[in-house]
Design a protein around this motif. Structure first.
Motif, PDB file in Angstrom:
ATOM      1  N   ALA A  73       0.833  -1.203   0.000  1.00 20.67           N
ATOM      2  CA  ALA A  73       0.000   0.000   0.000  1.00 20.67           C
ATOM      3  C   ALA A  73       0.872   1.260   0.000  1.00 20.67           C
ATOM      4  O   ALA A  73       0.592   2.218  -0.734  1.00 20.67           O
ATOM      5  N   VAL A  74       1.929   1.253   0.793  1.00 22.80           N
ATOM      6  CA  VAL A  74       2.846   2.400   0.821  1.00 22.80           C
ATOM      7  C   VAL A  74       3.511   2.554  -0.541  1.00 22.80           C
ATOM      8  O   VAL A  74       3.603   3.661  -1.082  1.00 22.80           O
ATOM      9  N   SER A  75       3.956   1.450  -1.104  1.00 28.48           N
ATOM     10  CA  SER A  75       4.615   1.483  -2.411  1.00 28.48           C
ATOM     11  C   SER A  75       3.683   2.020  -3.496  1.00 28.48           C
ATOM     12  O   SER A  75       4.092   2.848  -4.323  1.00 28.48           O
ATOM     13  N   GLN A  76       2.443   1.558  -3.490  1.00 25.44           N
ATOM     14  CA  GLN A  76       1.472   2.034  -4.479  1.00 25.44           C
ATOM     15  C   GLN A  76       1.211   3.521  -4.312  1.00 25.44           C
ATOM     16  O   GLN A  76       1.106   4.259  -5.299  1.00 25.44           O
ATOM     17  N   TRP A  77       1.112   3.981  -3.087  1.00 28.42           N
ATOM     18  CA  TRP A  77       0.909   5.412  -2.849  1.00 28.42           C
ATOM     19  C   TRP A  77       2.112   6.204  -3.351  1.00 28.42           C
ATOM     20  O   TRP A  77       1.953   7.210  -4.036  1.00 28.42           O
ATOM     21  N   MET A  78       3.324   5.719  -3.013  1.00 24.96           N
ATOM     22  CA  MET A  78       4.544   6.410  -3.432  1.00 24.96           C
ATOM     23  C   MET A  78       4.616   6.512  -4.961  1.00 24.96           C
ATOM     24  O   MET A  78       5.053   7.529  -5.500  1.00 24.96           O
ATOM     25  N   ALA A  79       4.180   5.477  -5.652  1.00 19.71           N
ATOM     26  CA  ALA A  79       4.250   5.457  -7.116  1.00 19.71           C
ATOM     27  C   ALA A  79       3.353   6.505  -7.743  1.00 19.71           C
ATOM     28  O   ALA A  79       3.563   6.897  -8.890  1.00 19.71           O
ATOM     29  N   THR A  80       2.349   6.969  -7.008  1.00 15.12           N
ATOM     30  CA  THR A  80       1.427   7.966  -7.555  1.00 15.12           C
ATOM     31  C   THR A  80       1.824   9.402  -7.240  1.00 15.12           C
ATOM     32  O   THR A  80       1.172  10.338  -7.668  1.00 15.12           O
ATOM     33  N   GLN A  81       2.894   9.555  -6.483  1.00 18.02           N
ATOM     34  CA  GLN A  81       3.290  10.901  -6.042  1.00 18.02           C
ATOM     35  C   GLN A  81       4.205  11.572  -7.043  1.00 18.02           C
ATOM     36  O   GLN A  81       4.939  11.021  -7.750  1.00 18.02           O
TER      37      GLN A  81
END
Length: 81
Positions: A73-81
């Motif tokens: 979940a953290v990785s997916q969020w980071m990828a959208t930033q």
């Protein structure tokens, strides 16, 4: 979104403690959900206050799955930033 604030709120210690407990499953039963409590109590009742190695390994696997999902979940969020 306030990127620095979001980054600051990513939990590092909690997942590390869960992983450490899971790694030490030879001696530790790591519960990551109240839904696991009844089975823990059953195990303890059936085993003189202890849990079986197989049960602890299953709990460890569930713990690793939980921390993996958090990391994803953290990785997916980071990828959208």
């Amino acid at each position: 979104d306030d990127f620095p604030s979001c980054i600051e709120n990513i939990d590092i210690g909690g997942p590390a403690m869960i992983r450490a407990s899971a790694k030490n499953n030879a001696h530790v039963a790591i519960c990551t959900s109240p839904a696991q409590y009844p089975k823990v109590m059953e195990q303890m009742s059936a085993n003189g206050g202890c849990t079986s190695m197989a049960f602890r390994r299953n709990l460890a696997a569930a713990a690793y799955a939980l921390t993996s999902a958090y990391d994803a979940a953290v990785s997916q969020w980071m990828a959208t930033q």
